[in-house]
Scaffold this motif. Structure first.
Motif, PDB file in Angstrom:
ATOM      1  N   LYS A  26       0.831  -1.206   0.000  1.00 45.38           N
ATOM      2  CA  LYS A  26       0.000   0.000   0.000  1.00 45.38           C
ATOM      3  C   LYS A  26       0.864   1.253   0.000  1.00 45.38           C
ATOM      4  O   LYS A  26       0.516   2.263  -0.621  1.00 45.38           O
ATOM      5  CB  LYS A  26      -0.924  -0.006   1.211  1.00 45.38           C
ATOM      6  CG  LYS A  26      -2.019  -1.063   1.146  1.00 45.38           C
ATOM      7  CD  LYS A  26      -2.926  -0.982   2.366  1.00 45.38           C
ATOM      8  CE  LYS A  26      -4.034  -2.042   2.302  1.00 45.38           C
ATOM      9  NZ  LYS A  26      -4.916  -1.972   3.497  1.00 45.38           N
ATOM     10  N   THR A  27       1.991   1.177   0.664  1.00 43.32           N
ATOM     11  CA  THR A  27       2.904   2.329   0.704  1.00 43.32           C
ATOM     12  C   THR A  27       3.459   2.629  -0.676  1.00 43.32           C
ATOM     13  O   THR A  27       3.523   3.791  -1.102  1.00 43.32           O
ATOM     14  CB  THR A  27       4.056   2.056   1.687  1.00 43.32           C
ATOM     15  OG1 THR A  27       3.515   1.804   2.986  1.00 43.32           O
ATOM     16  CG2 THR A  27       5.006   3.241   1.754  1.00 43.32           C
ATOM     17  N   ILE A  65       2.152   1.768  -3.611  1.00 41.97           N
ATOM     18  CA  ILE A  65       1.065   2.226  -4.487  1.00 41.97           C
ATOM     19  C   ILE A  65       0.731   3.680  -4.215  1.00 41.97           C
ATOM     20  O   ILE A  65       0.535   4.479  -5.149  1.00 41.97           O
ATOM     21  CB  ILE A  65      -0.169   1.321  -4.316  1.00 41.97           C
ATOM     22  CG1 ILE A  65       0.158  -0.099  -4.798  1.00 41.97           C
ATOM     23  CG2 ILE A  65      -1.363   1.879  -5.084  1.00 41.97           C
ATOM     24  CD1 ILE A  65      -0.863  -1.147  -4.389  1.00 41.97           C
ATOM     25  N   ALA A  66       0.687   4.057  -2.938  1.00 43.17           N
ATOM     26  CA  ALA A  66       0.390   5.453  -2.580  1.00 43.17           C
ATOM     27  C   ALA A  66       1.475   6.382  -3.121  1.00 43.17           C
ATOM     28  O   ALA A  66       1.175   7.485  -3.614  1.00 43.17           O
ATOM     29  CB  ALA A  66       0.283   5.581  -1.064  1.00 43.17           C
ATOM     30  N   ARG A  67       2.731   5.940  -3.059  1.00 40.76           N
ATOM     31  CA  ARG A  67       3.834   6.766  -3.569  1.00 40.76           C
ATOM     32  C   ARG A  67       3.722   6.937  -5.077  1.00 40.76           C
ATOM     33  O   ARG A  67       3.907   8.033  -5.611  1.00 40.76           O
ATOM     34  CB  ARG A  67       5.171   6.112  -3.206  1.00 40.76           C
ATOM     35  CG  ARG A  67       6.378   6.960  -3.609  1.00 40.76           C
ATOM     36  CD  ARG A  67       7.698   6.327  -3.218  1.00 40.76           C
ATOM     37  NE  ARG A  67       8.080   5.242  -4.109  1.00 40.76           N
ATOM     38  CZ  ARG A  67       8.133   3.980  -3.763  1.00 40.76           C
ATOM     39  NH1 ARG A  67       7.801   3.616  -2.527  1.00 40.76           N
ATOM     40  NH2 ARG A  67       8.496   3.049  -4.640  1.00 40.76           N
ATOM     41  N   GLU A 105       1.020   6.716  -6.950  1.00 38.53           N
ATOM     42  CA  GLU A 105      -0.144   7.534  -7.301  1.00 38.53           C
ATOM     43  C   GLU A 105       0.122   9.010  -7.052  1.00 38.53           C
ATOM     44  O   GLU A 105      -0.329   9.875  -7.810  1.00 38.53           O
ATOM     45  CB  GLU A 105      -1.368   7.052  -6.533  1.00 38.53           C
ATOM     46  CG  GLU A 105      -1.851   5.678  -7.035  1.00 38.53           C
ATOM     47  CD  GLU A 105      -3.075   5.158  -6.312  1.00 38.53           C
ATOM     48  OE1 GLU A 105      -3.316   5.605  -5.158  1.00 38.53           O
ATOM     49  OE2 GLU A 105      -3.782   4.296  -6.873  1.00 38.53           O
ATOM     50  N   LYS A 106       0.881   9.306  -6.000  1.00 33.26           N
ATOM     51  CA  LYS A 106       1.237  10.701  -5.725  1.00 33.26           C
ATOM     52  C   LYS A 106       2.124  11.250  -6.837  1.00 33.26           C
ATOM     53  O   LYS A 106       1.908  12.371  -7.330  1.00 33.26           O
ATOM     54  CB  LYS A 106       1.947  10.799  -4.380  1.00 33.26           C
ATOM     55  CG  LYS A 106       2.357  12.226  -4.011  1.00 33.26           C
ATOM     56  CD  LYS A 106       3.052  12.262  -2.650  1.00 33.26           C
ATOM     57  CE  LYS A 106       3.484  13.685  -2.312  1.00 33.26           C
ATOM     58  NZ  LYS A 106       4.178  13.742  -0.999  1.00 33.26           N
ATOM     59  N   TYR A 122       4.090   0.420 -11.508  1.00 31.04           N
ATOM     60  CA  TYR A 122       2.763   1.048 -11.412  1.00 31.04           C
ATOM     61  C   TYR A 122       1.900   0.634 -12.602  1.00 31.04           C
ATOM     62  O   TYR A 122       0.699   0.355 -12.463  1.00 31.04           O
ATOM     63  CB  TYR A 122       2.914   2.560 -11.354  1.00 31.04           C
ATOM     64  CG  TYR A 122       1.624   3.322 -11.106  1.00 31.04           C
ATOM     65  CD1 TYR A 122       0.740   2.948 -10.103  1.00 31.04           C
ATOM     66  CD2 TYR A 122       1.300   4.444 -11.876  1.00 31.04           C
ATOM     67  CE1 TYR A 122      -0.428   3.667  -9.863  1.00 31.04           C
ATOM     68  CE2 TYR A 122       0.146   5.169 -11.646  1.00 31.04           C
ATOM     69  CZ  TYR A 122      -0.723   4.764 -10.645  1.00 31.04           C
ATOM     70  OH  TYR A 122      -1.884   5.464 -10.404  1.00 31.04           O
TER      71      TYR A 122
END
Length: 731
Positions: free
Chosen positions: A22-23, A25-27, A29-30, A130
């Motif tokens: 999750k970390t 993926i969040a990076r 997407e940012k 990604y």
């Protein structure tokens, strides 16, 4: 061999997608939201990022959208893992890669990389991962997670970029099969890029209509090997051109200040050493300066796909300080010294895309890490330049470096690298133009070229070819160059090799085939057509068909010709000597075979070149399919082997009567520098590798006619022609 079941390959793909945290993926997407991708009406991606790393992230995501299979395959190869997906046929290619490119060294380089480079390496891997996460329908062949050090396995944008002196996979196989090759030397492995060629031309303001420098970018590679891209960041990046699938720097292209075209080089940058090995107490040693040194032994494990399972095969590879031991010939062990990857090479590949002046470009050349390229250059200041190679080891000239040298003495060690100004180079020649067509640098500027006597032999062993001769002829024939005139020069249709070969054939016929000879009736008219031919190819030309089909049959004999003068033992010298010394039967026999084959295939020998020579793109597969029953387009061009500047190499396939193009002109671009960039470009087929995309074949017709599109370099123009604007991952 140990067998491992392919359990992982049988698991649902979502299993792999879920392996991303999750970390992570969040990076991703940012970062994706800091990137804008604008696809223009040709599907060309224009990537805008706040930082260079953002631009790299967007570039790799866009590449994956266009052809993920090619991105992945390039790294499977550089990891030495092709045999895991293609089987035993790739085993020794994988072994060669593993012996020459060490993953451990790449990982170590990543750990010590400067912060700015590490950001680019991270963005490279993050973007591909990604894409895999966002597109679960896309199933990787092998690599389900990309690592940031992968880019450090492949630090050059060339099609092969692997230098092995004259050692080949055949040598490796013989070595590990225990064969000592006696009285034989394996043929040098020559990159396809060199075989098919590349052209680079530069024009100074003194010979252009606008008074501005022009660069002509014309790589000849396997079709669809490089897409067209544009990357921009707020940190000074604004590069347009061709990028090799999976790499994050524009390999051949330009920015608003300068442009660079790379042609493959024969410059000697790798050497073979004769090693003296002895085995004592189950350990190998080699002799060096009268002392015994331990041989480095490294176990290399490779996976090989067989019958749905991976079988492990191990090799005990040997290394001296020179490099890997890769052959045994005539009782002599041969090691190889080269520089097939380096972090400095990757830094140089990136930094040149951001140079803003001639002085800056020369400073980047001073990194001396471009291992396989010549460079043709032009800029907005009005400079044009040429460098023959860049990574150039200094050697003792009393040794013949074209052959294996004594590895037992320090006298044969490299003695550092030649500085840029010691290399074969030309800056702003008085004739106003520069050309390189993978040939000798001693004709690069016509009469203003460097002189062979001023440089060591190993620095430029390249011979002449018919494209080089043709380029000098063509470039001397124009005045007041414009973009359109540059393109016209680059698309000259003269086949210089046949100016040597055809008169020899005509002479053989006229002097040895009397009218009473049964061959006379069959050959007289075809010979007459060749005699009247102007040596120019076109889709309607019958002599072009006759000449090329006949010429293909001559090539093996031409390649075997021995030329006494070593400096003339090149394509032109061998062909010229063959034409002068071949017997009438050597010339007429293959020609008669050509006539017979054309009649068998087409019912007549009078077949226009466009009927035989075709462009066809009907598959998304990397290994293209060809089919005479499906649509194709006639092509007027021919292989660079015959002196063709716009190279188009075609061949027959199982079940086809027609030739289909496989390499040659790929991304072509003419760019004029000044206060504002003007450029035109063309791609083989189209930008996308997806046959369902409208950009799969939308440039095909243009490609076969040499009709260029306008390059969109400025954002206002790009927005006007935008087809889609989005950030990575956005549907």
């Amino acid at each position: 061999m140990k067998k491992i079941a392919l359990l992982l390959l049988l698991l649902p793909f979502q299993f792999f997608a879920q392996s991303f945290s999750k970390t992570e993926i969040a990076r991703w997407e940012k970062q994706a939201k800091q990137v804008q991708i604008i696809r223009d009406h040709w599907g060309i991606p224009h990537i805008y990022g706040k930082t260079d790393a953002d631009a790299v992230f967007g570039l790799l995501y866009a590449q994956c959208e266009d052809d993920f299979k090619r991105v992945e395959l390039n790294y499977i190869e550089k990891l030495g893992r092709l045999s895991e997906i293609k089987g035993e046929s790739e085993l020794y290619n994988d072994l060669l890669i593993r012996m020459l490119i060490d993953s451990a060294e790449a990982i170590a380089d990543y750990k010590k990389a400067p912060i700015w480079l590490k950001k680019l390496l991270n963005a490279h891997a993050d973007a591909i991962n990604y894409y895999i996460y966002k597109n679960p329908q896309v199933k990787p062949a092998l690599l389900t997670r990309f690592q940031p050090w992968y880019s450090l396995l492949w630090t050059d944008g060339s099609i092969g970029a692997i230098n092995t002196a004259d050692l080949t996979t055949h040598d490796l196989k013989n070595l590990y099969d225990g064969k000592d090759v006696v009285g034989a030397i394996s043929p040098k492995k020559v990159e396809e890029e060199i075989l098919t060629g590349s052209n680079g031309f530069a024009f100074s303001p003194k010979i252009t209509a606008s008074g501005k420098a022009i660069l002509y970018i014309n790589p000849h590679v396997t079709f669809y090997f490089r897409p067209e891209v544009h990357v921009v960041s707020q940190e000074g990046l604004n590069a347009y051109g061709a990028v090799t699938w999976g790499q994050f720097f524009v390999y051949q292209g330009f920015n608003e200040h300068c442009g660079w075209m790379h042609t493959s080089s024969y410059t000697d940058i790798s050497d073979t050493y004769i090693e003296k090995l002895d085995k004592k107490n189950q350990k190998w040693y080699y002799t060096y300066d009268n002392t015994q040194k331990p041989v480095i032994e490294r176990k290399i494990n490779l996976g090989v796909l067989k019958g749905g399972t991976i079988e492990q095969k191990s090799f005990d590879a040997l290394f001296t300080h020179h490099g890997p031991i890769m052959a045994k010939r005539n009782g002599q062990w041969l090691s190889m010294k080269a520089n097939n990857r380096s972090m400095v090479g990757l830094i140089q590949s990136w930094q040149r895309t951001k140079t803003k002046s001639f002085a800056e470009y020369k400073k980047v050349m001073g990194l001396l890490a471009n291992t396989s390229n010549n460079t043709v250059y032009a800029d907005a200041e009005g400079n044009i330049a040429y460098w023959h190679g860049n990574f150039l080891p200094i050697r003792d000239t009393k040794f013949d470096w074209s052959k294996p040298v004594d590895g037992t003495t320090s006298a044969t060690e490299w003695k550092g690298l030649h500085k840029v100004d010691e290399s074969v180079h030309v800056y702003n020649p008085s004739n106003g133009w520069l050309q390189n067509c993978n040939a000798t640098p001693y004709t690069v500027a016509g009469i203003n070229s460097p002189k062979r006597k001023d440089f060591p032999k190993y620095m430029a062993p390249d011979g002449e070819n018919f494209r080089g001769i043709n380029a000098v002829r063509v470039l001397n024939s124009y005045q007041d160059y414009t973009l359109d005139k540059v393109i016209a020069a680059g698309y000259d249709t003269y086949l210089a090799a046949f100016r040597v070969l055809v008169p020899a054939l005509v002479k053989a016929f006229e002097q040895s085939v009397p009218t009473a000879d049964p061959r006379y009736i069959e050959l007289a008219e075809p010979i007459a057509q060749l005699k009247a031919w102007d040596y120019r190819c076109s889709t309607t030309s019958v002599p072009t068909s006759l000449a090329i089909e006949w010429g293909q049959r001559l090539l093996p004999a031409i390649q075997k010709v021995q030329v006494a003068d070593e400096e003339k033992a090149d394509q032109v010298g061998k062909t010229t000597q063959f034409a002068a010394t071949a017997s009438p039967n050597d010339l007429l026999g293959p020609f008669k075979e050509t006539i017979t084959e054309l009649k068998t295939k087409f019912g007549t020998w009078q077949v226009a070149w466009g009927e035989i020579n075709r462009f066809q793109r009907i598959s998304s597969d990397i290994d293209q399919q060809y089919d005479d029953t499906k649509p194709s387009i006639p092509v007027p061009f021919a292989s660079s082997a015959w002196g063709m500047l716009p190279s188009y190499t075609g061949r027959y396939f199982a079940g086809t009567k027609k030739r289909y193009g496989v390499n040659g002109n790929s991304f072509i671009c003419a760019v004029e520098f000044g206060t504002k960039i003007k450029a035109k470009s063309l791609l083989a087929g189209g930008q996308s590798g997806d046959m369902l995309s409208k950009h799969f074949n939308d440039q095909a017709e243009m490609y076969t006619k040499g009709q260029f599109k306008d390059v969109l370099f400025y954002k206002d123009d790009i927005v006007k022609h935008a087809e889609k604007t989005y950030f990575p991952g956005q549907k």
